[in-house]
Design a protein around this motif. Structure first.
Motif, PDB file in Angstrom:
ATOM      1  N   VAL A 400     -75.821  50.182   9.739  1.00  0.00           N
ATOM      2  CA  VAL A 400     -74.806  49.718   8.783  1.00  0.00           C
ATOM      3  C   VAL A 400     -75.394  49.651   7.377  1.00  0.00           C
ATOM      4  O   VAL A 400     -74.782  50.119   6.400  1.00  0.00           O
ATOM      5  CB  VAL A 400     -74.256  48.340   9.207  1.00  0.00           C
ATOM      6  N   LEU A 401     -76.605  49.091   7.247  1.00  0.00           N
ATOM      7  CA  LEU A 401     -77.232  48.989   5.931  1.00  0.00           C
ATOM      8  C   LEU A 401     -77.685  50.345   5.409  1.00  0.00           C
ATOM      9  O   LEU A 401     -77.653  50.591   4.204  1.00  0.00           O
ATOM     10  CB  LEU A 401     -78.421  48.023   5.986  1.00  0.00           C
ATOM     11  N   ILE A 402     -78.111  51.232   6.306  1.00  0.00           N
ATOM     12  CA  ILE A 402     -78.461  52.593   5.876  1.00  0.00           C
ATOM     13  C   ILE A 402     -77.251  53.246   5.225  1.00  0.00           C
ATOM     14  O   ILE A 402     -77.329  53.804   4.123  1.00  0.00           O
ATOM     15  CB  ILE A 402     -78.968  53.435   7.062  1.00  0.00           C
ATOM     16  N   ASN A 403     -76.110  53.172   5.901  1.00  0.00           N
ATOM     17  CA  ASN A 403     -74.906  53.800   5.357  1.00  0.00           C
ATOM     18  C   ASN A 403     -74.446  53.122   4.071  1.00  0.00           C
ATOM     19  O   ASN A 403     -74.048  53.804   3.113  1.00  0.00           O
ATOM     20  CB  ASN A 403     -73.793  53.771   6.400  1.00  0.00           C
ATOM     21  N   GLU A 404     -74.510  51.801   4.020  1.00  0.00           N
ATOM     22  CA  GLU A 404     -74.112  51.095   2.803  1.00  0.00           C
ATOM     23  C   GLU A 404     -75.032  51.476   1.642  1.00  0.00           C
ATOM     24  O   GLU A 404     -74.573  51.698   0.517  1.00  0.00           O
ATOM     25  CB  GLU A 404     -74.145  49.586   3.032  1.00  0.00           C
ATOM     26  N   GLY A 405     -76.322  51.563   1.917  1.00  0.00           N
ATOM     27  CA  GLY A 405     -77.261  51.936   0.869  1.00  0.00           C
ATOM     28  C   GLY A 405     -77.036  53.339   0.356  1.00  0.00           C
ATOM     29  O   GLY A 405     -77.093  53.595  -0.859  1.00  0.00           O
ATOM     30  N   PHE A 406     -76.741  54.262   1.243  1.00  0.00           N
ATOM     31  CA  PHE A 406     -76.499  55.634   0.802  1.00  0.00           C
ATOM     32  C   PHE A 406     -75.161  55.768   0.081  1.00  0.00           C
ATOM     33  O   PHE A 406     -75.010  56.632  -0.794  1.00  0.00           O
ATOM     34  CB  PHE A 406     -76.615  56.605   1.977  1.00  0.00           C
ATOM     35  N   ASP A 407     -74.196  54.934   0.424  1.00  0.00           N
ATOM     36  CA  ASP A 407     -72.962  54.915  -0.367  1.00  0.00           C
ATOM     37  C   ASP A 407     -73.270  54.520  -1.815  1.00  0.00           C
ATOM     38  O   ASP A 407     -72.734  55.106  -2.769  1.00  0.00           O
ATOM     39  CB  ASP A 407     -71.961  53.920   0.237  1.00  0.00           C
ATOM     40  N   LEU A 408     -74.151  53.535  -1.985  1.00  0.00           N
ATOM     41  CA  LEU A 408     -74.547  53.114  -3.333  1.00  0.00           C
ATOM     42  C   LEU A 408     -75.323  54.224  -4.042  1.00  0.00           C
ATOM     43  O   LEU A 408     -75.133  54.451  -5.245  1.00  0.00           O
ATOM     44  CB  LEU A 408     -75.396  51.842  -3.260  1.00  0.00           C
ATOM     45  N   LEU A 409     -76.189  54.912  -3.307  1.00  0.00           N
ATOM     46  CA  LEU A 409     -76.957  55.997  -3.919  1.00  0.00           C
ATOM     47  C   LEU A 409     -76.031  57.125  -4.375  1.00  0.00           C
ATOM     48  O   LEU A 409     -76.213  57.689  -5.464  1.00  0.00           O
ATOM     49  CB  LEU A 409     -77.999  56.519  -2.933  1.00  0.00           C
ATOM     50  N   GLU A 410     -75.054  57.459  -3.558  1.00  0.00           N
ATOM     51  CA  GLU A 410     -74.096  58.491  -3.955  1.00  0.00           C
ATOM     52  C   GLU A 410     -73.357  58.085  -5.225  1.00  0.00           C
ATOM     53  O   GLU A 410     -73.145  58.916  -6.130  1.00  0.00           O
ATOM     54  CB  GLU A 410     -73.102  58.756  -2.820  1.00  0.00           C
ATOM     55  N   GLN A 411     -72.966  56.829  -5.308  1.00  0.00           N
ATOM     56  CA  GLN A 411     -72.292  56.346  -6.510  1.00  0.00           C
ATOM     57  C   GLN A 411     -73.223  56.414  -7.710  1.00  0.00           C
ATOM     58  O   GLN A 411     -72.811  56.803  -8.827  1.00  0.00           O
ATOM     59  CB  GLN A 411     -71.813  54.919  -6.311  1.00  0.00           C
ATOM     60  N   ALA A 412     -74.478  56.074  -7.509  1.00  0.00           N
ATOM     61  CA  ALA A 412     -75.454  56.096  -8.600  1.00  0.00           C
ATOM     62  C   ALA A 412     -75.671  57.519  -9.113  1.00  0.00           C
ATOM     63  O   ALA A 412     -75.799  57.740 -10.329  1.00  0.00           O
ATOM     64  CB  ALA A 412     -76.780  55.499  -8.126  1.00  0.00           C
ATOM     65  N   ILE A 413     -75.704  58.477  -8.215  1.00  0.00           N
ATOM     66  CA  ILE A 413     -75.874  59.872  -8.633  1.00  0.00           C
ATOM     67  C   ILE A 413     -74.668  60.324  -9.451  1.00  0.00           C
ATOM     68  O   ILE A 413     -74.809  60.957 -10.507  1.00  0.00           O
ATOM     69  CB  ILE A 413     -76.079  60.786  -7.400  1.00  0.00           C
ATOM     70  N   PHE A 414     -73.480  59.984  -8.970  1.00  0.00           N
ATOM     71  CA  PHE A 414     -72.264  60.353  -9.707  1.00  0.00           C
ATOM     72  C   PHE A 414     -72.257  59.726 -11.093  1.00  0.00           C
ATOM     73  O   PHE A 414     -71.974  60.393 -12.095  1.00  0.00           O
ATOM     74  CB  PHE A 414     -71.035  59.909  -8.915  1.00  0.00           C
ATOM     75  N   ASP A 415     -72.594  58.442 -11.158  1.00  0.00           N
ATOM     76  CA  ASP A 415     -72.587  57.738 -12.443  1.00  0.00           C
ATOM     77  C   ASP A 415     -73.634  58.311 -13.400  1.00  0.00           C
ATOM     78  O   ASP A 415     -73.353  58.535 -14.583  1.00  0.00           O
ATOM     79  CB  ASP A 415     -72.861  56.240 -12.229  1.00  0.00           C
ATOM     80  N   ALA A 416     -74.860  58.518 -12.900  1.00  0.00           N
ATOM     81  CA  ALA A 416     -75.937  59.004 -13.756  1.00  0.00           C
ATOM     82  C   ALA A 416     -75.653  60.416 -14.234  1.00  0.00           C
ATOM     83  O   ALA A 416     -75.925  60.765 -15.389  1.00  0.00           O
ATOM     84  CB  ALA A 416     -77.261  58.946 -13.005  1.00  0.00           C
ATOM     85  N   LYS A 417     -75.101  61.237 -13.368  1.00  0.00           N
ATOM     86  CA  LYS A 417     -74.754  62.606 -13.748  1.00  0.00           C
ATOM     87  C   LYS A 417     -73.665  62.595 -14.817  1.00  0.00           C
ATOM     88  O   LYS A 417     -73.750  63.332 -15.810  1.00  0.00           O
ATOM     89  CB  LYS A 417     -74.271  63.382 -12.517  1.00  0.00           C
ATOM     90  N   SER A 418     -72.661  61.742 -14.648  1.00  0.00           N
ATOM     91  CA  SER A 418     -71.574  61.666 -15.623  1.00  0.00           C
ATOM     92  C   SER A 418     -72.088  61.179 -16.971  1.00  0.00           C
ATOM     93  O   SER A 418     -71.713  61.706 -18.027  1.00  0.00           O
ATOM     94  CB  SER A 418     -70.479  60.729 -15.107  1.00  0.00           C
ATOM     95  N   ALA A 419     -72.943  60.151 -16.946  1.00  0.00           N
ATOM     96  CA  ALA A 419     -73.511  59.634 -18.194  1.00  0.00           C
ATOM     97  C   ALA A 419     -74.370  60.685 -18.875  1.00  0.00           C
ATOM     98  O   ALA A 419     -74.357  60.830 -20.110  1.00  0.00           O
ATOM     99  CB  ALA A 419     -74.333  58.385 -17.910  1.00  0.00           C
ATOM    100  N   HIS A 420     -75.115  61.445 -18.072  1.00  0.00           N
ATOM    101  CA  HIS A 420     -75.975  62.498 -18.623  1.00  0.00           C
ATOM    102  C   HIS A 420     -75.139  63.581 -19.290  1.00  0.00           C
ATOM    103  O   HIS A 420     -75.461  64.049 -20.388  1.00  0.00           O
ATOM    104  CB  HIS A 420     -76.827  63.096 -17.499  1.00  0.00           C
ATOM    105  N   GLU A 421     -74.046  63.976 -18.625  1.00  0.00           N
ATOM    106  CA  GLU A 421     -73.190  65.021 -19.178  1.00  0.00           C
ATOM    107  C   GLU A 421     -72.482  64.549 -20.438  1.00  0.00           C
ATOM    108  O   GLU A 421     -72.169  65.343 -21.330  1.00  0.00           O
ATOM    109  CB  GLU A 421     -72.185  65.461 -18.118  1.00  0.00           C
ATOM    110  N   ALA A 422     -72.237  63.232 -20.517  1.00  0.00           N
ATOM    111  CA  ALA A 422     -71.598  62.671 -21.708  1.00  0.00           C
ATOM    112  C   ALA A 422     -72.614  62.357 -22.804  1.00  0.00           C
ATOM    113  O   ALA A 422     -72.255  61.842 -23.863  1.00  0.00           O
ATOM    114  CB  ALA A 422     -70.836  61.406 -21.337  1.00  0.00           C
ATOM    115  N   GLU A 423     -73.897  62.652 -22.501  1.00  0.00           N
ATOM    116  CA  GLU A 423     -74.996  62.445 -23.444  1.00  0.00           C
ATOM    117  C   GLU A 423     -75.149  60.976 -23.838  1.00  0.00           C
ATOM    118  O   GLU A 423     -75.505  60.652 -24.977  1.00  0.00           O
ATOM    119  CB  GLU A 423     -74.836  63.327 -24.685  1.00  0.00           C
ATOM    120  N   LEU A 424     -74.872  60.103 -22.880  1.00  0.00           N
ATOM    121  CA  LEU A 424     -75.145  58.684 -23.098  1.00  0.00           C
ATOM    122  C   LEU A 424     -76.631  58.423 -22.870  1.00  0.00           C
ATOM    123  O   LEU A 424     -77.265  59.092 -22.047  1.00  0.00           O
ATOM    124  CB  LEU A 424     -74.336  57.827 -22.131  1.00  0.00           C
ATOM    125  N   PRO A 425     -77.205  57.473 -23.577  1.00  0.00           N
ATOM    126  CA  PRO A 425     -78.610  57.148 -23.344  1.00  0.00           C
ATOM    127  C   PRO A 425     -78.809  56.565 -21.965  1.00  0.00           C
ATOM    128  O   PRO A 425     -77.888  56.009 -21.357  1.00  0.00           O
ATOM    129  CB  PRO A 425     -78.933  56.123 -24.441  1.00  0.00           C
TER     130      PRO A 425
END
Length: 437
Positions: A400-425
């Motif tokens: 359960v915690l493995i899956n919850e943690g990877f859900d957070l990691l997937e969200q983090a990748i999406f967020d970081a990629k979006s911020a990077h593409e928007a050229e946010l610091p």
């Protein structure tokens, strides 16, 4: 002072993990930790592999508390104690005998780098040679001898006076499929004009953890052992981070069917307490009494914890099979991420419960880990440039915690990629990232 100010004011600049995880933590249980404000984090870091049995493992805690309440011996140098005797008995019965391994145990203390120093020292003493061979991208510790066989230049400074007589050679697939690194090593050993001295030992990690989750093949490991036998060189396996069940077997080298001459263990061997151990074939035990010592090589609390861990998890194959099954879940979740972001990720690699995703952009990998921490996941990078996001969760973590943690990691990748593409610091406030999303 704010919660971090006292660390910033008084603690050395050398501190590292507090910069990646800038919170003051208060309590932990299993694969979860909480900061002093009560925020919960899922732990995919496990004390850099020192907490394979989780934070505050109830069986281990119970045994240690009972030992303390009964005024058990805490410090004993290398004198005999009941706690040490119980550990040795369990280690022989649960680990060595089922694997038909014959090793003498040397307790060194209390860190992994102490074990490496000891292994190098005994190898040179036995073989009466000074040279040692290690591998590119290897990491073996921060004391002088261990540094001499550690590849990453970041940890070196010529002013340290790191000992000579060490040579790094290419690890498995370091130069791609087209270069046979075993053949290269054999050639430079047999060629009297190669400029390489015959070494006392070859030192390797079967999986280079800090080096980027580089997994040596089983055949490569067998070939390296054959070279060592052919040239009368000792094989030292550093199992400090990837042993203790991390790959699904107790030792990481079991899959290859090899038997190293010397094995170093630390981190999780102590069940969460400082402990370090060198295993050596009996014929290599050439020490004179007291020739190699250390004040804290007899940590009896660690013996109690380690004995309990062995008896709880390693009396049969149930735990190992459970680790292997969880490893498949981790692999599948990482494969899903790789499939979602093929433009970002070079490859997925690892074995058992140590896995890594190599990113093309090192800065993005770092930003992903930072964002993951903001979301409630502790995870770090590895590799020469920090380009690999590494899963190193405890072996007792639930699915359960493995899956919850990877859900957070997937969200983090999406967020970081979006911020990077928007050229946010990289340190943009969450509100700004949210606006982009």
């Amino acid at each position: 002072m704010n919660s971090l100010e006292i660390f910033n004011k008084y603690e050395s600049e050398v501190r590292g993990y507090i910069r990646s995880f800038p919170k003051v933590f208060n309590r932990a249980k299993g694969a979860e930790i909480w900061d002093e404000d009560g925020k919960r984090y899922i732990d995919f870091f496990a004390g850099a592999g020192a907490l394979n049995y989780g934070h505050n493992n109830p069986e281990i805690n119970r045994a240690v508390i009972e030992y303390l309440q009964n005024d058990g011996i805490g410090h004993a140098l290398d004198m005999g104690t009941v706690a040490k005797r119980n550990f040795i008995k369990s280690f022989v019965e649960c680990i060595l005998e089922p694997r038909k391994l014959d090793y003498k145990l040397q307790f060194v203390g209390p860190t992994g780098t102490n074990a490496i120093e000891t292994a190098l020292k005994i190898a040179r003493k036995v073989k009466k040679r000074t040279s040692v061979i290690s591998f590119t991208n290897g990491f073996h510790g921060m004391s002088m001898g261990a540094l001499s066989i550690t590849g990453n230049r970041y940890y070196h400074d010529e002013n340290y006076g790191v000992p000579a007589y060490t040579t790094q050679v290419p690890f498995f697939n370091y130069m791609g499929d087209e270069v046979n690194t075993v053949a290269y090593l054999r050639r430079i050993l047999e060629d009297q004009s190669s400029g390489l001295e015959l070494p006392a030992a070859v030192v390797l990690e079967t999986i280079q953890a800090e080096g980027g989750i580089n997994v040596a093949s089983e055949s490569w490991l067998r070939d390296i052992q054959k070279i060592c036998h052919d040239f009368d060189v000792l094989l030292i396996v550093d199992d400090i981070q990837v042993g203790n069940g991390r790959t699904g077997n107790f030792f990481s080298f079991e899959r290859a069917g090899i038997q190293p001459d010397i094995v170093t263990l630390s981190k999780s061997i102590g069940g969460g307490h400082p402990m370090s151990l060198v295993l050596m074939k009996p014929e290599l035990d050439k020490w004179s009494p007291g020739e190699h010592s250390g004040t804290f090589r007899g940590n009896n609390l660690a013996f109690v914890a380690a004995h309990t861990a062995l008896e709880t998890y390693w009396r049969d194959e149930t735990f190992a099979k459970d680790v292997q099954q969880k490893g498949k879940l981790v692999e599948s979740r990482m494969q899903k991420i790789k499939d979602l972001y093929p433009e970002l990720i070079v490859e997925l690699r690892g074995l058992g419960m140590i896995r890594g995703l190599e990113f093309k952009d090192t800065e993005l990998a770092s930003n992903i880990c930072s964002r993951a921490f903001e979301l409630g996941l502790v995870i770090e990078t590895a590799g020469a440039q920090g380009q690999v996001i590494k899963f190193l969760g405890s072996l007792v973590i639930t699915e359960v915690l493995i899956n919850e943690g990877f859900d957070l990691l997937e969200q983090a990748i999406f967020d970081a990629k979006s911020a990077h593409e928007a050229e946010l610091p990289a340190n943009a406030p969450l509100e700004e990232v949210a606006e982009v999303l």
